[in-house]
Design an enzyme around this catalytic site. Sequence first.
Site, short mmCIF file in Angstrom:
data_model
loop_
_atom_site.label_atom_id
_atom_site.label_comp_id
_atom_site.label_asym_id
_atom_site.label_seq_id
_atom_site.Cartn_x
_atom_site.Cartn_y
_atom_site.Cartn_z
N GLU A 71 0.96 -0.51 -0.06
CA GLU A 71 -0.06 -0.02 -0.22
C GLU A 71 0.80 1.24 -0.10
OE1 GLU A 71 -3.72 -0.56 2.57
OE2 GLU A 71 -3.82 1.61 2.04
N GLU A 87 2.10 1.61 -3.56
CA GLU A 87 1.25 2.02 -4.46
C GLU A 87 0.99 3.80 -4.44
OE1 GLU A 87 -2.77 0.39 -3.16
OE2 GLU A 87 -3.71 0.56 -5.17
N CYS A 117 -8.83 -2.35 3.62
CA CYS A 117 -8.66 -3.52 4.81
C CYS A 117 -9.74 -3.32 5.68
CB CYS A 117 -7.57 -2.68 5.37
SG CYS A 117 -6.71 -1.10 5.60
N SER A 147 -6.92 2.09 -2.30
CA SER A 147 -5.85 1.55 -2.42
C SER A 147 -6.56 -0.19 -3.60
CB SER A 147 -5.45 1.25 -1.10
OG SER A 147 -4.37 0.02 -1.12
N LYS A 168 -15.55 -8.88 7.62
CA LYS A 168 -15.39 -10.34 7.18
C LYS A 168 -15.69 -11.18 6.61
CE LYS A 168 -10.85 -7.90 8.09
NZ LYS A 168 -10.33 -7.59 6.83
N GLU A 214 -16.52 -10.07 2.99
CA GLU A 214 -15.48 -9.89 2.39
C GLU A 214 -15.33 -11.64 1.72
OE1 GLU A 214 -11.43 -7.60 3.35
OE2 GLU A 214 -11.70 -9.26 4.19
N GLU A 246 -14.93 -12.99 -5.74
CA GLU A 246 -13.58 -12.74 -6.03
C GLU A 246 -12.05 -13.25 -5.80
OE1 GLU A 246 -15.49 -9.80 -5.90
OE2 GLU A 246 -14.26 -8.38 -4.87
N CYS A 303 -10.87 -2.11 13.91
CA CYS A 303 -11.46 -2.89 14.49
C CYS A 303 -11.10 -3.54 16.33
CB CYS A 303 -10.35 -4.10 14.13
SG CYS A 303 -10.09 -3.67 12.58
#
Lengths: 627, 193, 591
Positions: C283, C286, C303, C323, C362, C365, C370, C507
């Site tokens: 990251e 990037e 994230c 990102s 999560k 996710e 994908e 989190c």
Amino acid sequence: MIGPSTESALPAIGRRRVIVCAGTGCVANGAYPVFQAFTDQIKAAGIAATTEFKAEESDQPGAPLRLNQSGCQGFCQMGPLVTILPEGILYTKVRLADVPEIVASTLVGHDIVKRLLYVDPGTKKPCQGVAEIPFYQRQQRFVLRECGTIDPASVEEYLTHGGYTAARKAITAMTPEGICREILQSGLRGRGGGGFPTGRKWEAARTQRSAKKYVICNADEGDPGAFMNRSVMEGNPHSVLEGLMIAARAIGADETLIYVRTEYPLAVARMKQAVKDAQRLGFLGTNAFGSGQTFTCEVLEGAGAFVCGEETAMIASIEGHRGMPRPKPPFPAQSGLWGKPTIINNVETLAHCVRIINEGAESFRKLGTAQSPGTKTFALTGHVANTGLIEVPFGTTLREIVIQIGGGITDRRGRIGPNNFKAVQIGGPSGGCLTADHLDLPLDYDSLRSVGAMIGSGGLVAMNQKTCMVSIARFFMDFTQRESCGKCVLCREGTRQMLTLLDDIIAGRATGETLVLLEKLAHAVQKGSLCGLGKSAPNPVLTTLRYFRAEYDAHVFHKCCPTGQCKALAKPSIDADKCKGCQACQKKCPVGAITGDRKQAHVIDPAKCTACGTCADTCKFDAVVGV
Amino acid sequence: MISNLNLETQGQPEAAPASAPLSKPSTKNSLAPAPFPKVALIIERHGRKPARLVPILQEVQEEYRYLPPDILSYVARSLNIAPARVFGVATFYAHFAIKPKGKHLVRLCDGTACHVKDSVPILDAIRFRLGVTEAQPTTRDLLFTVETVACLGACGLAPVLVVDDQVYGAMTPEKALAVLESVREQERKEPSP
Amino acid sequence: MTTSVPTKTLNIDGLDVAINGERNLLELIRKADIELPTFCYHSDLSVYGACRLCLVEIEGRGIQSACSTPPEAGLKVRTHTEEIREIRKISIELLLANHDQQCPTCLKSNSCQLKSVARQLGVDRVRFKRVHEPEPLDYSSVALIRDPNKCILCGDCVRFCAEVQSVGAIDFAYRGHDAAVLPAFGQGLGDGECINCGQCAAVCTTGALTPRPEIDEVWRALNDPTKFVVAQVAPAVRVALGEEFGLEPGVVTSGQMVAALKRLGFERVYDTSFAADLTVLEEANEFLRRKAKNENLPQFTSCCPGWVKFAEQYFPDLLPQLSTCRSPQQMLGALCKELLPAEINRERKDIVVVSVMPCTAKKFEAKRPEFTHDGSPDVDHVLTTQELARMIIEAGLRYDKLKPESYDMPMGFKTGAGVLFGNSGGVSEAVLRYAAEKVSGETLRSPDFHAVRGEDGLRLATVEIGGQVLKLAVVHGLKNARTLADKVRRGKTDLDLIEVMACPGGCIGGAGQPVSRNADVRRLRTRGIYDVDKNLDLHKSQENHFVNEVYTRHLGEIGGKRAHKLLHTCYVPRFPVEATPPATPGVTTTP
């Protein structure tokens, strides 16, 4: 005694006028076709006539006949009503077929069509005009003064009756402090039910520092059995608008809103038209009455939620949310619509302000009582001979209203009788049921509260001996639990459980515990609910428990509904003294439960009887009881 | 571009930017024209203000006779408010219907005055005849919807029945059924659009 | 001498209590150590006034709700009069009458407020009948279960979703006794705009909203001899798991936790912080690339899966600014499935990756299409912290007696930077620790960047690294994210990097953590995270030699082709709600 309405409403000169009442009751009975027939017939008779109000014509004796519709004249029971001026003749229950006769006899021939006059059921004498009709004699029409004579669609006619002088005076010649002082001195209290002093509410909002403030007219009359606000808006919309402008000036608001119940399409249309006319004449807009001040007004429609009559719920609704009340403080006068100081006044309250500003606080205080000055409109309905819209000073007794204005209590066959009275329900779902013991109670905010009821919005429903009070309590509970917004636990769950408990009582499932629990729950809901709806929802139950305990006991402990209205607990029997032995009921009984020889008292077999009530409907001698 | 989700009530929300969701790029509806042009017009007329949700829904219902979910979604997207809030408002007010209503609206007044003059047996008779219930108020053929209304302000004529906009006073079960029969007869002869 | 300001006081149950800027009477009463019960009062949310439990009697004013009454000097307040006790008990009875009272099987049994308040108030019977028909449960969401039969309509979830997250996926619908908390059109929670953050479940006073457990699936895998089951544990779990076993929030129990996982049957226990270190490298590079080209800035972190879905729904035009890095969970999952087969000589399909997360999003996710290849997802199952605790309890393990064990290498090795991901500001700080050295070419004297630490929901920081000034924003709570993203959209910011976490505090405040309604708990957990960082030898991701080894042996260069395939992703704009919901509005009735 003649109410002020007739005195001031009669034009000073003898212009010929035909006024067809176009209130909801009369319209439902066919007032519109009657009006059309008058238009046609008058034309056919060759009488010069106009339906438009022209100020310059009004004082000319030779002016053409004026034909117009008016707002509700109150005597809904007898509609459609047609008033002929200058004689002041009131024709009742006018049908299409009667119109040619009225035109020929009265308008052309100056004769009275006697059969269309109201006949006093007491004296059996026909009454020529409102001055002779007991229904009107006891009334004092203050906010309803112009309601029922002027054409509500004509701002010009309103102006010739002194319209907008109060708003002009307030905006151009009075200070906000001065207006608040005047209203405070008048002792005017909110007519929407709470009875909070209007002047104090205004003063609280006036002293808030904020560039933006709002005034909202609460026209969300949701109380089942009340239609006073509707009648004022339909019959004299400009008086509401004028009151709104006075309030706006008093607190320093430039934006006003009228929140009207959507079930009142005509009131919505009338108010919208009134706003347009006021804009056209420069009363509303950026330079109201040339004062340089801005006043705007918008008419909004509710979407069917009783709770939106509560101030904070109404604000939520206007802001595009569910109409759920929020806790107070902060009060709307501090933080209301969009967080700005806001006052919310009932239609009738605002209409009162017009005359207070015009005639002064002292004049207002002459009517009513010291703590509740002025007059109050009521929707008088139920088992009375004369149902309709009335206005009386505070302090008037229930007896005067129900017996004298209402013409007495009717039984199930519509007959008036001295022993028919059982109860009066006042104040709708937030109010309570009063008994014959309260007939001489002078009505005002405080006296009613002391007996557990409240003025509410002013619904007044008379009930005869055949009305089951448990079932009436259930009716109101059913209403409030449906209309609860569902936010706070006590109202949402509490009103629903009260309904369940009442259902148990009505169905014969109740025990002594049920009554104890019902009473405890009612107190908890009353004390603990978030808003006025919940806090007042138990009133019908608590007042009936208080004043008609024996009736509850009969349901619970004897499994019997004395009126027979609760089908599960109906115990029909035949009063041997009254029974003539005609056998009419025997023939009609669908299950053959009635026996008895001719000219002998009959008997109902409880094992077969289904309590359908056919026998009671059939009996001409009222010998069947308990159903 | 969905922005400015207005969930708070503090402060009068401004109109959403003119370029808001209708012309949203890179989504599947991007190239499609406004799917409900009439609704789009109503929303425009109210300045795309979330505060106008109630009047907007009233006008939409006027157009469609009820509030279908896809239209409510569309209104939510256009006003940049959560669809759940729009649904919440649509189900709060008695005036709004989220299920299709019948062609003729039969409303029986159950205000206090009508109630004490025995409106309930009339309601029972109507429901029985039409085969509808409180939970399922519309007939299968979508001809009638039966509702109760808490006071129409015509207490002088209690009990009162209103079919579409016509008011019938002093009803009895028999009279009420006759009124419905005449409406049905009329439909048989010349069905209204 | 100082002039003493007379303290304003009011009287509560006979005690004079000083007023000290409390927002309402309820706060003051609780400060006086009187535990007035409530359901609908939540200090992070607006005052609602619906539960009617905090009623008090104020002399001269009658019964009022304390939550909505401003403290005023001189008030005389009584909190437990006979009348009020009666009203409170009746309120609870009213709720219990229609509440699905399957307490022993309820997931919320141990933290149910309805249950504890009923006990507190001595409600020993329910005199009212049930009047509500039971309704089907909503299993449409992979992250949450909605049980309408347990909802008491306190509205905490509705207000959290609207006020803190600005999503409004659920709202009140209908009215009176039919009132309910529902997703739009009564459809399933999984069918609409819900971003799966699960905060609704975290604030839920009963078991009406709960994280959807995957415990059974995990047990099944663990008991399946053909499967090789691997665990990865997120940074925030280690500072909260102990709470379920009676420890203070923030107490770090990594050793016992690893031991417990091993005892449960996991073959390998890895640390998601390892992947966080990887994320930092990817990251940050990037970001530096974008900064050099001055394109797609400010860069948003990616994230947090709640934030990612939120951005896809409401800011599709800003997606190029996110990102492209996968979240650490997905990076580690991808690496496990890619590297382990060769190492242990098993097929990809036989490897089961279970992550232990503080988070419900999560779960969503991991199930994004994908992230599934050849029918095998990179992460097979996601357990929340709560679920891991339940498995430990189910297995009968005495947590306090477990002998600490270590994570497995290499993917159990991390630096403090990777651990910082567990709380708000951590990603920014970790990236700065890397970027500062990369840009300046010098070693940082101190790794700490206090500028990005803090509790505020929206923090701005300006940091100079290597002569370059970077402007950062750190937000938690999606309402704050929306405010900032709106500014970005209008071109009203000159920011370089924006870190977004959906949950309060990041989190550590995730909805998968042990239930608490106390902001202090978040503070203690955050302190725990910083303690872990302090106690580790290494603080910068670039110092993680195992990470560097993964690059040399498997990934090639940072941001390279292979790294992109395994560690990056792309985003799809989502319409918030499909135009046409299912023909029969309702919810799926089978799990």
